[in-house]
Design a protein around this motif. Sequence first.
Motif, short mmCIF file in Angstrom:
data_model
loop_
_atom_site.label_atom_id
_atom_site.label_comp_id
_atom_site.label_asym_id
_atom_site.label_seq_id
_atom_site.Cartn_x
_atom_site.Cartn_y
_atom_site.Cartn_z
N PHE A 37 0.80 -1.21 0.00
CA PHE A 37 0.00 0.00 0.00
C PHE A 37 0.85 1.28 0.00
O PHE A 37 0.36 2.34 -0.39
CB PHE A 37 -0.95 0.01 1.20
CG PHE A 37 -2.12 -0.91 1.04
CD1 PHE A 37 -3.21 -0.54 0.27
CD2 PHE A 37 -2.15 -2.15 1.66
CE1 PHE A 37 -4.30 -1.39 0.11
CE2 PHE A 37 -3.22 -3.01 1.52
CZ PHE A 37 -4.31 -2.62 0.73
N THR A 38 2.10 1.18 0.44
CA THR A 38 2.95 2.37 0.45
C THR A 38 3.70 2.58 -0.86
O THR A 38 4.48 3.52 -0.98
CB THR A 38 3.97 2.29 1.60
OG1 THR A 38 4.69 1.05 1.51
CG2 THR A 38 3.27 2.37 2.95
N GLU A 39 3.48 1.70 -1.83
CA GLU A 39 4.16 1.83 -3.12
C GLU A 39 3.16 2.00 -4.26
O GLU A 39 2.36 1.10 -4.51
CB GLU A 39 5.03 0.61 -3.39
CG GLU A 39 6.21 0.46 -2.45
CD GLU A 39 7.13 -0.67 -2.89
OE1 GLU A 39 7.47 -0.72 -4.10
OE2 GLU A 39 7.49 -1.50 -2.04
N ALA A 40 3.22 3.14 -4.91
CA ALA A 40 2.42 3.35 -6.11
C ALA A 40 3.28 2.99 -7.32
O ALA A 40 4.37 3.54 -7.51
CB ALA A 40 1.97 4.81 -6.21
N SER A 41 2.84 2.05 -8.11
CA SER A 41 3.60 1.56 -9.26
C SER A 41 3.57 2.57 -10.40
O SER A 41 2.51 2.99 -10.85
CB SER A 41 3.01 0.23 -9.73
OG SER A 41 3.38 -0.06 -11.06
N GLY A 42 4.75 2.94 -10.88
CA GLY A 42 4.84 3.85 -12.02
C GLY A 42 4.23 3.24 -13.27
O GLY A 42 3.58 3.93 -14.06
N GLU A 43 4.42 1.93 -13.46
CA GLU A 43 3.85 1.25 -14.63
C GLU A 43 2.32 1.25 -14.58
O GLU A 43 1.66 1.50 -15.59
CB GLU A 43 4.36 -0.19 -14.70
CG GLU A 43 5.85 -0.32 -14.98
CD GLU A 43 6.69 -0.19 -13.73
OE1 GLU A 43 7.92 -0.04 -13.86
OE2 GLU A 43 6.13 -0.22 -12.62
N ARG A 44 1.77 0.99 -13.41
CA ARG A 44 0.32 0.99 -13.26
C ARG A 44 -0.26 2.39 -13.47
O ARG A 44 -1.30 2.57 -14.11
CB ARG A 44 -0.07 0.46 -11.87
CG ARG A 44 0.13 -1.04 -11.70
CD ARG A 44 -0.04 -1.47 -10.25
NE ARG A 44 0.07 -2.91 -10.11
CZ ARG A 44 -0.96 -3.74 -10.10
NH1 ARG A 44 -2.20 -3.26 -10.19
NH2 ARG A 44 -0.79 -5.04 -9.98
N GLN A 45 0.43 3.38 -12.91
CA GLN A 45 -0.06 4.75 -13.07
C GLN A 45 -0.03 5.18 -14.54
O GLN A 45 -0.97 5.80 -15.04
CB GLN A 45 0.78 5.70 -12.22
CG GLN A 45 0.58 5.47 -10.74
CD GLN A 45 1.04 6.64 -9.90
OE1 GLN A 45 0.26 7.53 -9.59
NE2 GLN A 45 2.31 6.66 -9.55
N LEU A 46 1.06 4.83 -15.23
CA LEU A 46 1.16 5.22 -16.63
C LEU A 46 0.11 4.50 -17.47
O LEU A 46 -0.50 5.09 -18.37
CB LEU A 46 2.56 4.90 -17.17
CG LEU A 46 2.81 5.26 -18.64
CD1 LEU A 46 2.48 6.72 -18.92
CD2 LEU A 46 4.25 4.95 -19.02
N LEU A 47 -0.14 3.22 -17.20
CA LEU A 47 -1.17 2.48 -17.93
C LEU A 47 -2.54 3.10 -17.69
O LEU A 47 -3.33 3.26 -18.63
CB LEU A 47 -1.16 1.01 -17.51
CG LEU A 47 -2.14 0.10 -18.25
CD1 LEU A 47 -1.93 0.15 -19.76
CD2 LEU A 47 -2.01 -1.35 -17.74
N CYS A 48 -2.83 3.48 -16.44
CA CYS A 48 -4.10 4.16 -16.15
C CYS A 48 -4.19 5.48 -16.91
O CYS A 48 -5.23 5.81 -17.48
CB CYS A 48 -4.23 4.42 -14.65
SG CYS A 48 -4.73 3.00 -13.65
#
Length: 236
Positions: A37-48
Amino acid sequence: MLVSDVAMPAAVAARPRDARGIPVPAITRWRQGVPQFTEASGERQLLCALTHRCSVCGQPMDPDATVWHVMDGQSSKWIAYALKRGAEPAGEFSTYEVPGHYACMLYAAVACPFLATPTARRTVTGDKPGDPDWVSPGTRRGALSGLVEFAHAVVDVGDDYSGYEVVLSRPRTIHTYRHGSELRPLLDQAVKKQTAHSGGDQDAALLFGPDEYLVVRELNRLLESRRIRPVGTGNL
């Protein structure tokens, strides 16, 4: 305040959950089947961002609708000051964090310890400085935050995937708060209305589930179709 006591949008309720039953945001990184929960994935954010999906529920957002994003500190103060006087704040607001649906972002602001608590601090970094999901440990959220409605949002990706930015502009509304609990009446109202996306995209829970490689494969497919260098998987 227990997360289980907080009103939950249907799209959030459909998310995969951790061992405690807490819904896992679409942008949260998973490691060996456990959400970080303390890590926001850069790959996931970019895909979103590239597919115009909500960062919380992972479901599509209406491309013609406004988006919502939590702003901290000085930006919140400036936007609130301008809107209170009937002016539209000039300029653009760049961030690596992806916006979302109104009800979903309200839920995040109320339930997420970092967004909800002014004394909260980041406890871990992302992968390393320079990565889009890196935040210095110990960073404070700040005394004031604001949930802001933006009329326009675009994602800017470098040709060599040197990084990305989500550029937000034309703020329309702001709900300022010091503690997320102040937004609970608005969240309750939003959940009762059950916005159009509440029916759900059946692929969202799978695509933004525990499989990090699935996220990277879909992101690379999308980047390659746009002739942008694919991302690696070294941090998974």
